[in-house]
Scaffold this motif. Structure first.
Motif, PDB file in Angstrom:
ATOM      1  N   ARG A 190     -31.271  -8.634  78.810  1.00 43.21           N
ATOM      2  CA  ARG A 190     -32.078  -7.241  78.442  1.00 43.21           C
ATOM      3  C   ARG A 190     -33.794  -7.441  78.161  1.00 43.21           C
ATOM      4  N   PHE A 191     -33.955  -8.180  77.843  1.00 35.49           N
ATOM      5  CA  PHE A 191     -35.658  -7.712  78.522  1.00 35.49           C
ATOM      6  C   PHE A 191     -35.980  -8.679  79.200  1.00 35.49           C
ATOM      7  N   ARG A 192     -36.842  -7.711  80.492  1.00 34.89           N
ATOM      8  CA  ARG A 192     -37.805  -8.016  81.497  1.00 34.89           C
ATOM      9  C   ARG A 192     -38.595  -8.613  81.462  1.00 34.89           C
ATOM     10  N   LEU A 193     -39.747  -9.350  81.720  1.00 38.09           N
ATOM     11  CA  LEU A 193     -40.530  -9.796  81.608  1.00 38.09           C
ATOM     12  C   LEU A 193     -41.409  -9.818  82.679  1.00 38.09           C
ATOM     13  N   SER A 194     -41.994  -9.145  82.982  1.00 36.56           N
ATOM     14  CA  SER A 194     -43.388  -9.048  84.423  1.00 36.56           C
ATOM     15  C   SER A 194     -44.537  -8.847  84.403  1.00 36.56           C
ATOM     16  N   GLY A 195     -45.523  -9.771  85.142  1.00 37.77           N
ATOM     17  CA  GLY A 195     -46.956  -9.765  85.033  1.00 37.77           C
ATOM     18  C   GLY A 195     -47.514 -10.639  85.530  1.00 37.77           C
ATOM     19  N   PRO A 196     -48.635 -10.840  85.962  1.00 30.56           N
ATOM     20  CA  PRO A 196     -49.257 -12.133  86.393  1.00 30.56           C
ATOM     21  C   PRO A 196     -49.321 -13.071  85.412  1.00 30.56           C
ATOM     22  N   PRO A 197     -49.887 -14.619  86.163  1.00 30.44           N
ATOM     23  CA  PRO A 197     -50.218 -14.967  84.806  1.00 30.44           C
ATOM     24  C   PRO A 197     -51.752 -14.763  84.042  1.00 30.44           C
ATOM     25  N   ALA A 198     -51.830 -14.712  82.455  1.00 30.42           N
ATOM     26  CA  ALA A 198     -52.856 -13.733  81.753  1.00 30.42           C
ATOM     27  C   ALA A 198     -52.806 -14.831  80.542  1.00 30.42           C
ATOM     28  N   GLU A 243     -56.749  -6.896  85.436  1.00 30.14           N
ATOM     29  CA  GLU A 243     -57.455  -6.574  86.602  1.00 30.14           C
ATOM     30  C   GLU A 243     -58.903  -6.804  86.115  1.00 30.14           C
ATOM     31  N   PRO A 244     -59.514  -7.085  87.156  1.00 22.73           N
ATOM     32  CA  PRO A 244     -61.296  -7.309  87.105  1.00 22.73           C
ATOM     33  C   PRO A 244     -61.729  -6.344  86.136  1.00 22.73           C
ATOM     34  N   ALA A 245     -62.676  -7.048  85.269  1.00 23.23           N
ATOM     35  CA  ALA A 245     -63.198  -5.537  84.336  1.00 23.23           C
ATOM     36  C   ALA A 245     -64.390  -4.751  84.251  1.00 23.23           C
ATOM     37  N   PRO A 246     -64.703  -3.937  84.984  1.00 25.12           N
ATOM     38  CA  PRO A 246     -65.858  -4.065  85.337  1.00 25.12           C
ATOM     39  C   PRO A 246     -67.298  -4.146  84.230  1.00 25.12           C
ATOM     40  N   ALA A 301     -61.238  -9.962  82.083  1.00 30.85           N
ATOM     41  CA  ALA A 301     -60.396  -9.045  82.529  1.00 30.85           C
ATOM     42  C   ALA A 301     -59.513  -8.280  81.902  1.00 30.85           C
ATOM     43  N   LYS A 302     -58.866  -6.898  81.886  1.00 30.26           N
ATOM     44  CA  LYS A 302     -58.817  -5.915  81.346  1.00 30.26           C
ATOM     45  C   LYS A 302     -57.252  -5.777  81.373  1.00 30.26           C
ATOM     46  N   LEU A 303     -57.004  -6.658  80.526  1.00 27.91           N
ATOM     47  CA  LEU A 303     -55.628  -6.898  79.932  1.00 27.91           C
ATOM     48  C   LEU A 303     -54.939  -4.925  79.474  1.00 27.91           C
ATOM     49  N   GLU A 304     -53.379  -4.491  80.024  1.00 24.60           N
ATOM     50  CA  GLU A 304     -52.994  -3.943  79.161  1.00 24.60           C
ATOM     51  C   GLU A 304     -51.340  -4.518  79.703  1.00 24.60           C
ATOM     52  N   LEU A 305     -50.393  -3.920  78.467  1.00 21.25           N
ATOM     53  CA  LEU A 305     -49.055  -5.040  78.214  1.00 21.25           C
ATOM     54  C   LEU A 305     -48.612  -3.322  77.219  1.00 21.25           C
ATOM     55  N   VAL A 306     -47.127  -3.206  78.326  1.00 23.83           N
ATOM     56  CA  VAL A 306     -46.640  -2.271  78.205  1.00 23.83           C
ATOM     57  C   VAL A 306     -45.259  -2.973  77.332  1.00 23.83           C
ATOM     58  N   TRP A 307     -44.752  -2.686  75.899  1.00 21.33           N
ATOM     59  CA  TRP A 307     -43.365  -2.824  75.898  1.00 21.33           C
ATOM     60  C   TRP A 307     -42.610  -1.619  75.762  1.00 21.33           C
ATOM     61  N   LEU A 346     -58.859  -9.702  78.492  1.00 27.42           N
ATOM     62  CA  LEU A 346     -59.391 -11.082  77.865  1.00 27.42           C
ATOM     63  C   LEU A 346     -60.623 -11.739  78.211  1.00 27.42           C
ATOM     64  N   THR A 347     -61.600 -12.385  77.212  1.00 30.57           N
ATOM     65  CA  THR A 347     -62.661 -12.878  77.420  1.00 30.57           C
ATOM     66  C   THR A 347     -62.665 -14.467  78.656  1.00 30.57           C
TER      67      THR A 347
END
Lengths: 129, 712
Positions: free
Chosen positions: B588-596, B637-640, B646-652, B702-703
């Motif tokens: 039921r859970f699909r997890l996807s994303g790079p290491p963070a 994504e690298p934070a400008p 780095a900028k983290l965006e997480l979506v449920w 992400l600091t």
């Protein structure tokens, strides 16, 4: 990062400095529940910025162990020096600071603290609206 | 006739060289003798200058001319000198030169007559040399050499003899009967010796006689005959040797031997006389006693080195060999007495010199050193134990002279203090070495120990800082003061490095403090969860149902973070752990994303938030139906502008659930999302309710620290 929630800002506000979101949230909730204006910050550095930006902070309610360049004790000392008429409430999960480690008049509360005790001290400083 | 006779005389006088010369010195006559002696023939020499027979040096010195002149003036000149033969060899000539005159007395030439006296000349030289040698021998000999006539009267006494007999004028005693110089027994022996020599034998005796100056001396005398050509004694030779020094040495030796015997008798050492093979010949009374020997005869003849066992046996043989070489062999060995008493001995073996000066026996002197040995061994062992203990424990020893304020440290103390081994430690060095925060305390403890009213005990644990390596070490020092006349004079003790223990103590204090903080913080979180839940719940039952999964989620997050040392967690791991109890294993859970990498606080918040989202989804959303599911995706994504952040965006995002309607009341979950998680990652969080399914979007940073964790 700070955010003000003002129910009645005319009589002064409480600054809550606590890095743990859940605990900070609860502190804000019970103080707001008592009718106080509460400003929150997740580090002492952020808290100091709030103190300097707002003249209505009457109570500093801070944890000692917070991230950043300052800890809660340093923040309390700065607050005591720069804003003389501010009530200092310092909390920690660690052992109480020794005599002289906190500014005169500062109150130390051990975690987990009693919400009504905190409210009592805040009430001493601010008459809620 | 007369001339004829002369000719014959010339010719026959072959032992004489006869030659005539004219006034200028040229040869006018050369006889057979001249040819025999000198080699030239008359034919060769006639008309030649006589110079040829003179040596080169004589010719140079114009001797021939001088000789001719002398002969002309004095009528006859003797000529004794070296001359030269035809073959260049030299001969010693004894001759004369005289002028020749005619009947009118006119000087017409010269005649020279020569004889070869070379052999006689050499013999005379040899005799002169022999006599000189004999004189020098007689003069230099320290013996008194005398010649007596057959009546034993003094005829001659050598120079050396006059010296040793202290004779100032030999003439005063010349002719005196020699035996009278001896008195008593010596006089009779001297007469007997003279008689023996007179009979052709050798007389010999030793006696005492005074010198002419009255000095008493011991003499060894030998009288021998001097034989004439017929082998009969003509005179007597008496040679006396001064043996005073030898006799006194012999007397001293005799006395020493007497003393030795006394020593042997009274010594408590075990003195054993051995033959060169090491067999026992004699054991001193003291030795018999010391060795507790019951039957002396039983040990005579036994091999002495065999008495020693083990290592001592080799030492004994080696000492024996050394003594045989003329040295002194020494060793310390163990040998029980005959009765079995254990004893240690210090042994020295020396040679006993025989008459020819070479060792003809050995003496072993063994001294009982049992008591000394035991004490020494005990001391050594104690010292060794102490040293081992100190080394094993890294203990340095020190003392402090109160009078001069001078510390004395061993090398280990210096090492402990971080000082080089050759450092000179003064009071100032010692104080400077102590950590500034600990100095006063150490000073106070020291003063207390030096207080005569106190116990004198000194014990301090303090930090030192190496002046070179700047390393901080913890030292535990303990000691005791020594008092004299009511005043402390010194403080001495040990020091060891307790850095490891101190660090461990600090570490465990730190851990205890950290644990305390964590526990208290967790309790505060539990308190917050409970209060929030109670505040939101309509009934106690509802509150109770809500509290349990929240505390469980907190518990799981705790476990996860504790395993990782509270350094945070990978996002995927944190999400998986948080959703564990809601996952029925059907995907039921699909997890996807790079290491963070999330901080511990962010991971904790995320876990609590995901628990709320999943609980709501199970109650009202996608997880309440059989088909529904949740996609949890995130991007980094690298934070400008912010290096390393780095900028983290997480979506449920829920899907497949019942149609969604926005709830009337925001619960604990949405508050936690909007105020907790967003704050934990320093960003924003929104919860939206599209009809297809709940969407929760979190944006944050992400600091640098957390981002770099991923690279590890």
């Amino acid at each position: 990062m700070s955010e003000a929630r003002t129910f009645d800002g005319r009589r002064g506000a409480v600054l809550v400095v606590e890095d743990e979101p859940l605990i900070r949230m609860e502190a804000v909730d019970f103080l707001e529940g008592e009718g106080f204006t509460v400003v929150e910050a997740r580090s002492a550095d952020d808290g100091l910025a709030v103190l300097r930006a707002r003249a209505d902070i009457r109570v500093l309610f801070t944890d000692i162990q917070v991230p950043g360049t300052l800890d809660g004790i340093a923040l309390a000392w700065i607050a005591a020096r720069e804003f003389g008429n501010i009530r200092l409430l310092v909390v920690s999960g660690r052992a109480a600071p020794g005599p002289g480690e906190l500014p005169h008049g500062a109150v130390f509360l051990a975690k987990p603290y009693n919400a009504s005790t905190v409210v009592g001290h805040v009430q001493d400083a601010i008459r809620p609206g | 006739m007369r001339s004829h006779l002369l000719e014959a005389l010339f010719a026959s006088a072959t032992d004489y060289a006869i030659l005539a010369l004219d006034l200028a010195g040229h040869v006018t006559l050369w006889n057979e003798g001249a040819r025999r002696i000198m080699g030239w023939t008359e034919a060769e020499m006639l008309g030649q200058p006589v110079h040829a027979i003179f040596t080169e040096e004589d010719r140079r010195d114009r001797v021939p001319e001088a000789e001719l002149r002398a002969a002309a003036e004095t009528e006859i000149g003797t000529d004794e000198r070296w001359h030269v033969r035809r073959d260049g060899s030299r001969f010693w000539a004894n001759g004369e030169m005289m002028p020749l005159r005619d009947g009118a007395g006119t000087h017409v030439g010269f005649m020279k007559i020569l004889r070869d006296r070379t052999a006689q000349r050499l013999e005379a030289e040899r005799q002169r040399a022999d006599a000189g040698f004999l004189r020098s021998v007689l003069a230099s000999s320290a013996d008194c050499i005398k010649v007596l006539d057959l009546d034993a009267r003094l005829v001659f006494m050598s120079e050396g003899g006059q010296r040793v007999m202290e004779v100032s004028d030999f003439n005063a005693i010349r002719g005196c009967p020699w035996p009278d110089f001896w008195s008593g027994q010596g006089n009779a022996e001297a007469r007997a010796a003279v008689d023996a020599a007179r009979a052709g034998g050798i007389g010999r005796f030793q006696g005492v006689a005074d010198t002419m100056a009255g000095t008493r001396r011991d003499w060894d005398v030998q009288v021998t005959p001097i034989l004439d050509a017929d082998g009969r004694p003509e005179r007597l030779l008496s040679v006396s040797r001064d043996v005073t020094a030898v006799r006194s040495a012999e007397r001293a030796l005799r006395e020493a031997q007497g003393l030795n015997a006394a020593v042997l008798q009274s010594s408590r050492d075990c003195i054993v006389i051995l033959d060169l093979e090491g067999n026992t010949r004699f054991v001193s009374p003291g030795g018999i006693e010391a060795m507790e020997v019951a039957d002396v005869d039983a040990i005579i003849g036994l091999s002495w080195p065999r008495v020693w066992k083990g290592e001592d046996n080799a030492a004994a043989w080696s000492a024996l060999a050394q003594a045989k070489e003329g040295g002194v062999g020494r060793f310390r060995g163990f040998c029980p007495t005959h009765r079995g008493t254990p004893k240690w001995w210090d042994v020295a073996i020396s040679p006993l010199a025989g008459p020819d000066g070479r060792p003809d026996g050995l003496v072993s002197i063994a001294r009982d050193v049992t008591e000394q040995h035991l004490v020494e061994t005990e001391l050594r062992e104690t010292e060794e134990r102490r040293r081992l203990a100190i080394e094993a424990a890294d203990i340095g020893t020190w003392s402090f002279d109160v009078e001069t304020l001078t510390p004395h440290w061993d090398e280990r103390c210096k090492t402990l203090a971080g000082l080089p081994a050759d450092a000179v430690v003064t009071y100032d060095v010692y104080m400077a070495n102590i950590h500034p925060d600990d100095r006063e305390r150490v000073r106070a403890v020291t003063l207390a120990a030096l207080d005569p009213a106190g116990s004198g005990a000194y014990r301090a644990e303090y930090r030192v800082v190496g002046p070179i390596d700047h390393v901080e070490r913890w030292i535990a020092a303990a000691g005791r003061a020594r008092f004299e006349g009511g005043r402390a004079v010194s403080l001495a003790g040990t020091a060891r490095d307790v850095t490891v223990r101190k660090k461990a103590e600090e570490q465990s204090l730190l851990l205890a403090d950290e644990l305390q903080h964590r526990v208290k913080n967790t309790l505060a979180m539990v308190q917050a969860i409970v209060r929030q839940t109670l505040r939101a719940a309509a009934t106690p039952a509802e509150a109770q149902a809500a509290i349990d999964p929240r505390l469980q989620a907190l518990g799981r997050a705790h476990t996860m973070l504790t395993v990782g040392g509270w350094e945070g967690s990978d996002l995927r791991t944190a999400a998986t752990v948080a959703l564990e109890s809601h996952d029925d294993g059907s995907g039921r859970f699909r997890l996807s994303g790079p290491p963070a990498w999330l901080s511990a606080q962010a991971a904790m918040s995320l876990a609590l938030v995901l628990n709320e989202l999943a609980t709501n989804a199970a109650k009202y959303g996608a997880l309440s139906t059989a088909e529904g599911g949740v996609d949890l995706s995130w991007s980094v994504e690298p934070a400008p502008g912010t290096a390393g952040s780095a900028k983290l965006e997480l979506v449920w995002r829920e899907h497949g659930g019942p149609p969604v309607a926005e709830p009337l009341r925001r619960g604990f979950g949405s508050k936690l999302i909007e105020r907790g998680l967003a704050s934990a990652i320093g960003g924003t969080a929104t919860l939206t309710f599209p009809r297809g399914g709940v969407v929760c979007r979190v944006q944050g940073t992400l600091t640098a620290l957390n981002a770099s964790k991923l690279a590890v």
